[in-house]
Scaffold this motif. Structure first.
Motif, PDB file in Angstrom:
ATOM      1  N   GLN A   1      -6.964   0.815  12.245  1.00  0.00           N
ATOM      2  CA  GLN A   1      -6.853  -0.404  10.858  1.00  0.00           C
ATOM      3  C   GLN A   1      -5.794  -1.316  10.630  1.00  0.00           C
ATOM      4  OE1 GLN A   1      -6.600   2.383   7.998  1.00  0.00           O
ATOM      5  NE2 GLN A   1      -9.102   3.126   7.925  1.00  0.00           N
ATOM      6  N   GLN A   2      -4.502  -1.268  11.173  1.00  0.00           N
ATOM      7  CA  GLN A   2      -3.387  -1.975  11.539  1.00  0.00           C
ATOM      8  C   GLN A   2      -3.232  -2.592  12.663  1.00  0.00           C
ATOM      9  OE1 GLN A   2      -1.166   0.831   7.845  1.00  0.00           O
ATOM     10  NE2 GLN A   2      -0.014   0.091   9.893  1.00  0.00           N
ATOM     11  N   GLY A   3      -2.713  -4.049  11.757  1.00  0.00           N
ATOM     12  CA  GLY A   3      -2.161  -4.975  13.494  1.00  0.00           C
ATOM     13  C   GLY A   3      -0.454  -4.339  13.612  1.00  0.00           C
ATOM     14  N   ILE A   4      -0.137  -5.525  13.970  1.00  0.00           N
ATOM     15  CA  ILE A   4       1.372  -5.770  14.718  1.00  0.00           C
ATOM     16  C   ILE A   4       2.289  -6.008  13.512  1.00  0.00           C
ATOM     17  CG2 ILE A   4       3.079  -6.512  15.468  1.00  0.00           C
ATOM     18  CD1 ILE A   4       1.970  -6.351  18.183  1.00  0.00           C
ATOM     19  N   PHE A   5       0.604  -7.068  12.579  1.00  0.00           N
ATOM     20  CA  PHE A   5       2.439  -7.652  11.127  1.00  0.00           C
ATOM     21  C   PHE A   5       1.963  -6.674  10.291  1.00  0.00           C
ATOM     22  CE2 PHE A   5       1.118 -10.481   7.186  1.00  0.00           C
ATOM     23  CZ  PHE A   5       2.101 -10.720   7.149  1.00  0.00           C
ATOM     24  N   LEU A   6       1.062  -5.689   9.875  1.00  0.00           N
ATOM     25  CA  LEU A   6       1.135  -5.168   9.102  1.00  0.00           C
ATOM     26  C   LEU A   6       1.812  -3.974   9.000  1.00  0.00           C
ATOM     27  CD1 LEU A   6      -0.208  -4.504   6.598  1.00  0.00           C
ATOM     28  CD2 LEU A   6      -2.140  -3.368   7.287  1.00  0.00           C
ATOM     29  N   ASN A   7       1.768  -3.432  10.694  1.00  0.00           N
ATOM     30  CA  ASN A   7       2.847  -2.481  10.736  1.00  0.00           C
ATOM     31  C   ASN A   7       4.690  -2.567  10.214  1.00  0.00           C
ATOM     32  OD1 ASN A   7       0.844   0.035  11.529  1.00  0.00           O
ATOM     33  ND2 ASN A   7       0.753  -1.049  14.040  1.00  0.00           N
ATOM     34  N   ILE A   8       4.567  -4.159  10.575  1.00  0.00           N
ATOM     35  CA  ILE A   8       5.850  -4.599  10.270  1.00  0.00           C
ATOM     36  C   ILE A   8       5.640  -4.255   8.278  1.00  0.00           C
ATOM     37  CG2 ILE A   8       7.450  -6.399   9.968  1.00  0.00           C
ATOM     38  CD1 ILE A   8       6.383  -7.501  13.138  1.00  0.00           C
ATOM     39  N   VAL A   9       5.383  -5.283   8.041  1.00  0.00           N
ATOM     40  CA  VAL A   9       5.098  -4.837   6.761  1.00  0.00           C
ATOM     41  C   VAL A   9       4.939  -3.364   5.889  1.00  0.00           C
ATOM     42  CG1 VAL A   9       3.438  -5.618   4.507  1.00  0.00           C
ATOM     43  CG2 VAL A   9       3.900  -7.492   6.607  1.00  0.00           C
ATOM     44  N   VAL A  10       4.341  -2.728   6.570  1.00  0.00           N
ATOM     45  CA  VAL A  10       4.747  -0.977   5.649  1.00  0.00           C
ATOM     46  C   VAL A  10       5.754  -0.632   6.315  1.00  0.00           C
ATOM     47  CG1 VAL A  10       3.548   1.274   6.547  1.00  0.00           C
ATOM     48  CG2 VAL A  10       2.358  -1.192   6.240  1.00  0.00           C
ATOM     49  N   GLY A  11       6.180  -0.753   7.481  1.00  0.00           N
ATOM     50  CA  GLY A  11       7.601  -0.556   7.796  1.00  0.00           C
ATOM     51  C   GLY A  11       9.100  -1.022   6.832  1.00  0.00           C
ATOM     52  N   ILE A  12       9.181  -2.456   6.490  1.00  0.00           N
ATOM     53  CA  ILE A  12      10.338  -3.109   5.665  1.00  0.00           C
ATOM     54  C   ILE A  12      10.048  -2.589   4.048  1.00  0.00           C
ATOM     55  CG2 ILE A  12      10.498  -4.725   4.572  1.00  0.00           C
ATOM     56  CD1 ILE A  12      10.071  -5.834   7.295  1.00  0.00           C
ATOM     57  N   VAL A  13       8.657  -2.749   3.826  1.00  0.00           N
ATOM     58  CA  VAL A  13       8.454  -2.051   2.247  1.00  0.00           C
ATOM     59  C   VAL A  13       8.395  -0.725   2.080  1.00  0.00           C
ATOM     60  CG1 VAL A  13       5.967  -2.077   0.815  1.00  0.00           C
ATOM     61  CG2 VAL A  13       6.809  -4.077   2.162  1.00  0.00           C
ATOM     62  N   GLY A  14       8.054   0.346   2.865  1.00  0.00           N
ATOM     63  CA  GLY A  14       8.178   1.383   2.482  1.00  0.00           C
ATOM     64  C   GLY A  14       9.865   1.812   3.298  1.00  0.00           C
ATOM     65  N   ALA A  15      10.588   0.877   3.401  1.00  0.00           N
ATOM     66  CA  ALA A  15      11.245   1.380   3.835  1.00  0.00           C
ATOM     67  C   ALA A  15      12.623   0.789   3.140  1.00  0.00           C
ATOM     68  CB  ALA A  15      12.826   0.440   4.927  1.00  0.00           C
ATOM     69  N   LEU A  16      11.681  -0.235   2.034  1.00  0.00           N
ATOM     70  CA  LEU A  16      12.372  -0.596   0.081  1.00  0.00           C
ATOM     71  C   LEU A  16      12.208   0.491  -0.381  1.00  0.00           C
ATOM     72  CD1 LEU A  16      11.772  -4.326   0.430  1.00  0.00           C
ATOM     73  CD2 LEU A  16      13.708  -3.438   0.265  1.00  0.00           C
ATOM     74  N   LEU A  17      10.980   1.408  -0.729  1.00  0.00           N
ATOM     75  CA  LEU A  17      10.702   2.256  -1.752  1.00  0.00           C
ATOM     76  C   LEU A  17      11.329   3.575  -0.866  1.00  0.00           C
ATOM     77  CD1 LEU A  17       7.891   3.253  -3.114  1.00  0.00           C
ATOM     78  CD2 LEU A  17       6.824   3.874  -1.518  1.00  0.00           C
ATOM     79  N   GLY A  18      11.351   3.862   0.024  1.00  0.00           N
ATOM     80  CA  GLY A  18      12.021   4.730   0.345  1.00  0.00           C
ATOM     81  C   GLY A  18      13.899   4.995   0.144  1.00  0.00           C
ATOM     82  N   GLY A  19      14.318   3.160   0.197  1.00  0.00           N
ATOM     83  CA  GLY A  19      15.420   3.538  -0.460  1.00  0.00           C
ATOM     84  C   GLY A  19      15.586   3.576  -1.199  1.00  0.00           C
ATOM     85  N   PHE A  20      14.291   3.803  -2.207  1.00  0.00           N
ATOM     86  CA  PHE A  20      14.462   3.481  -4.144  1.00  0.00           C
ATOM     87  C   PHE A  20      14.382   4.926  -4.973  1.00  0.00           C
ATOM     88  CE2 PHE A  20      12.231   2.984  -8.240  1.00  0.00           C
ATOM     89  CZ  PHE A  20      13.354   2.042  -8.588  1.00  0.00           C
ATOM     90  N   LEU A  21      13.316   5.446  -3.694  1.00  0.00           N
ATOM     91  CA  LEU A  21      12.808   6.851  -4.632  1.00  0.00           C
ATOM     92  C   LEU A  21      13.629   8.130  -3.268  1.00  0.00           C
ATOM     93  CD1 LEU A  21       9.039   6.325  -3.988  1.00  0.00           C
ATOM     94  CD2 LEU A  21      10.419   6.351  -6.177  1.00  0.00           C
TER      95      LEU A  21
END
Length: 89
Positions: free
Chosen positions: A26-46
């Motif tokens: 369901q995801q393309g390259i752009f969405l994978n990058i967004v998920v990786g960066i936003v997930g990194a922020l979420l993981g860094g916070f939680l």
């Protein structure tokens, strides 16, 4: 140069998380990058206070920061799946 490294590593982390959560089709390259960066922020916070380390967005590139970012991306995809399908895979 740091921004390019964060984008590339974020894309790889987002792609790996989407493979684990079975949302890669369901995801393309752009969405994978967004998920990786936003997930990194979420993981860094939680997760960073629990596991230690930091997320990749702070510039730390060790195994703990990659693990925190990867787990954050998985949590983000689980939350998206929960709202999209009312079930986590």
């Amino acid at each position: 140069m740091g921004l390019i490294v964060v984008l590339v590593v974020g894309g790889i982390i987002g792609w790996l998380a989407s493979m684990v959560m079975r949302t890669d089709a369901q995801q393309g390259i752009f969405l994978n990058i967004v998920v990786g960066i936003v997930g990194a922020l979420l993981g860094g916070f939680l997760l960073a206070p629990l596991i230690g380390g930091a997320s990749i967005t702070t510039g730390a590139m060790d195994i703990r920061s990659l693990l925190v970012s990867f787990l954050g991306a998985i949590i983000l995809l689980a939350i998206v799946n929960l709202f999209r399908r009312n079930a986590v895979r």
